[in-house]
Scaffold this motif. Structure first.
Motif, short mmCIF file in Angstrom:
data_model
loop_
_atom_site.label_atom_id
_atom_site.label_comp_id
_atom_site.label_asym_id
_atom_site.label_seq_id
_atom_site.Cartn_x
_atom_site.Cartn_y
_atom_site.Cartn_z
N ALA A 67 -5.48 -21.54 -1.61
CA ALA A 67 -5.28 -20.10 -1.79
C ALA A 67 -5.15 -19.79 -3.27
CB ALA A 67 -4.02 -19.65 -1.05
N VAL A 68 -5.59 -18.61 -3.66
CA VAL A 68 -5.48 -18.16 -5.05
C VAL A 68 -4.80 -16.79 -5.04
CG1 VAL A 68 -6.69 -17.62 -7.19
CG2 VAL A 68 -7.56 -19.42 -5.69
N GLY A 69 -3.70 -16.69 -5.81
CA GLY A 69 -2.96 -15.45 -5.84
C GLY A 69 -2.71 -14.98 -7.26
N THR A 70 -2.49 -13.69 -7.41
CA THR A 70 -2.12 -13.14 -8.71
C THR A 70 -0.60 -13.19 -8.85
OG1 THR A 70 -2.15 -10.92 -7.69
CG2 THR A 70 -4.11 -11.62 -8.91
N SER A 71 -0.14 -13.55 -10.04
CA SER A 71 1.30 -13.68 -10.26
C SER A 71 1.66 -13.31 -11.70
CB SER A 71 1.76 -15.10 -9.95
OG SER A 71 3.16 -15.23 -10.13
N ILE A 72 1.55 -12.00 -12.06
CA ILE A 72 1.30 -10.96 -11.06
C ILE A 72 0.22 -9.99 -11.55
CG2 ILE A 72 3.60 -10.97 -9.99
CD1 ILE A 72 3.08 -8.36 -12.52
N GLN A 73 -0.25 -9.18 -10.60
CA GLN A 73 -1.07 -8.04 -10.97
C GLN A 73 -0.15 -6.84 -11.16
OE1 GLN A 73 -4.92 -7.22 -9.04
NE2 GLN A 73 -4.15 -5.16 -8.63
N SER A 74 -0.20 -6.26 -12.35
CA SER A 74 0.67 -5.13 -12.67
C SER A 74 0.22 -3.88 -11.93
CB SER A 74 0.65 -4.88 -14.18
OG SER A 74 1.26 -3.65 -14.49
N ILE A 75 1.16 -3.18 -11.35
CA ILE A 75 0.81 -1.93 -10.65
C ILE A 75 0.36 -0.85 -11.61
CG2 ILE A 75 2.38 -2.43 -8.75
CD1 ILE A 75 4.25 -0.24 -9.95
N TRP A 76 0.64 -1.04 -12.91
CA TRP A 76 0.24 -0.05 -13.91
C TRP A 76 -1.18 -0.29 -14.43
CZ3 TRP A 76 4.14 3.20 -13.60
CH2 TRP A 76 5.43 2.71 -13.35
N GLN A 77 -1.70 -1.49 -14.21
CA GLN A 77 -2.99 -1.85 -14.79
C GLN A 77 -4.16 -1.50 -13.89
OE1 GLN A 77 -3.04 -5.89 -16.17
NE2 GLN A 77 -5.04 -5.70 -17.14
N TYR A 78 -3.93 -1.56 -12.58
CA TYR A 78 -5.01 -1.27 -11.63
C TYR A 78 -4.50 -0.29 -10.59
CZ TYR A 78 -7.08 -5.49 -13.62
OH TYR A 78 -7.59 -6.42 -14.47
N THR A 79 -5.33 0.68 -10.25
CA THR A 79 -4.95 1.61 -9.19
C THR A 79 -5.04 0.91 -7.84
OG1 THR A 79 -7.21 2.41 -8.79
CG2 THR A 79 -5.94 3.50 -10.55
N ALA A 80 -4.39 1.51 -6.86
CA ALA A 80 -4.46 0.95 -5.51
C ALA A 80 -5.90 0.94 -5.00
CB ALA A 80 -3.57 1.75 -4.57
N ALA A 81 -6.66 1.95 -5.34
CA ALA A 81 -8.06 2.00 -4.90
C ALA A 81 -8.87 0.86 -5.51
CB ALA A 81 -8.68 3.35 -5.28
N GLU A 82 -8.63 0.58 -6.80
CA GLU A 82 -9.33 -0.53 -7.44
C GLU A 82 -8.92 -1.86 -6.81
OE1 GLU A 82 -9.83 1.18 -12.01
OE2 GLU A 82 -7.91 0.28 -11.38
N SER A 83 -7.63 -2.02 -6.55
CA SER A 83 -7.15 -3.25 -5.93
C SER A 83 -7.73 -3.45 -4.54
CB SER A 83 -5.62 -3.24 -5.85
OG SER A 83 -5.04 -3.22 -7.14
N ALA A 84 -7.78 -2.36 -3.78
CA ALA A 84 -8.31 -2.44 -2.42
C ALA A 84 -9.79 -2.80 -2.42
CB ALA A 84 -8.09 -1.11 -1.71
N ALA A 85 -10.54 -2.25 -3.35
CA ALA A 85 -11.98 -2.55 -3.41
C ALA A 85 -12.22 -4.01 -3.74
CB ALA A 85 -12.64 -1.65 -4.44
N SER A 86 -11.50 -4.55 -4.72
CA SER A 86 -11.69 -5.96 -5.09
C SER A 86 -11.17 -6.88 -4.00
CB SER A 86 -11.01 -6.25 -6.42
OG SER A 86 -9.62 -5.96 -6.37
N PHE A 87 -10.08 -6.49 -3.34
CA PHE A 87 -9.56 -7.28 -2.23
C PHE A 87 -10.59 -7.36 -1.10
CE2 PHE A 87 -7.52 -7.67 1.87
CZ PHE A 87 -6.66 -8.75 1.69
N ALA A 88 -11.16 -6.22 -0.75
CA ALA A 88 -12.13 -6.18 0.35
C ALA A 88 -13.36 -7.03 0.05
CB ALA A 88 -12.54 -4.74 0.62
#
Length: 288
Positions: A67-88
């Motif tokens: 598994a590969v995880g972010t530790s951490i991705q800042s909530i200020w750096q990426y919007t939720a929409a951007e995070s959701a798109a890359s996650f998907a």
């Protein structure tokens, strides 16, 4: 989902800022190093610093299980929409392999920093709307309210720069099911002076960040522990160093306190770009 997640990440992983490099010329090196970590038996790689799904792509593509995880991705750096798109996108290509580790970062390093807890709640609300499942996101939770949020709105907690005592308190708040995966710094040195010197070099920048100092004070340390790079008491609490048996015992302290998984960060005084691959092999050996 959390029980399955615990099986996925296993007991031990590697935390590394060096593996999140975006230098195209290092892509092969990073992929090769991550493939070896998988072969060594580690269950997860945690990409340190302000990492993102983009950093995880080449590592996941070069491996089949880890598994590969972010530790951490800042909530200020990426919007939720951007995070959701890359996650998907990653989820479609490599189901179940990417973990979205989130945190509020630090006011000192962030423009527009404001009411971090409220901002984190709003970010999680937006991730819900965008379709990122709670079972695949984790929070870098230090204080009690954020630990509760990790219990209620995520798959668990990935706290950074903590002690076994903090781990025990986190487990009490989280309950049995959520994943608890603290980061632990490891100095593979047996000489106390050398080990603590390397530890203080790594620790000093964090002692200028209120998120961490407030957490230390909340967990029984005093202002005197936070000066001059940290007291011996503080250093020995948040670093594992010494003979292999001593390091293994310190890692076991976190497990005994309630950690499901320990994310090990090698501290050796080298630059981030110099991946400590021999140290990762030695750690795998002492972990059995």
């Amino acid at each position: 989902m959390s029980n399955a997640l615990k099986e996925t990440v296993g007991r031990y992983g590697i935390w590394s800022a060096g593996l999140r490099s975006e230098d195209p010329s290092r892509r092969g090196e990073l992929a090769e190093a991550t493939a070896e970590l998988e072969q060594l038996g580690y269950g997860a790689v945690w990409l340190g610093g302000s990492s993102s799904a983009r950093n995880a792509v080449p590592l996941i593509g070069a491996t089949s299980r880890i598994a590969v995880g972010t530790s951490i991705q800042s909530i200020w750096q990426y919007t939720a929409a951007e995070s959701a798109a890359s996650f998907a996108e990653l989820e479609q290509a490599h189901p179940g392999r990417f973990l979205l580790g989130l945190g509020v970062a630090h006011a000192k390093n962030t423009d527009g920093y404001r009411r971090p807890y409220s901002a984190l709640v709003a970010h999680l609300d937006a991730l819900d709307t965008a379709g990122v499942p709670a079972g695949r996101r984790l929070l870098a939770a230090l204080g009690p309210r954020t630990i509760e949020l990790a219990r209620d709105r995520a798959a668990g907690s990935i706290p950074y720069l903590v002690t076994p005592e903090h781990t025990a308190r986190s487990r009490e708040i989280l309950g049995e099911t959520p994943l608890l995966a603290p980061e632990l710094k490891v100095v593979l040195e047996t000489d106390p002076t050398r080990a603590r010197t390397l530890a203080r070099e790594a620790l000093s920048p964090y002692l200028a960040l209120p998120n961490y100092t407030a957490n230390f004070l909340r967990n029984g340390f005093t202002d005197s522990d936070l000066t001059d790079g940290g007291s011996d008491h503080l250093v020995d609490a948040v670093f594992a160093w010494g003979e292999d048996a001593q390091i293994r015992a310190r890692i076991d302290d976190f497990r005994a306190a309630g950690a499901d998984h320990v994310a090990l960060q090698v501290v050796d005084g080298n630059t981030r770009e110099e991946l400590p691959r021999e140290a990762w092999r030695r750690l795998a050996s002492l972990l059995g």
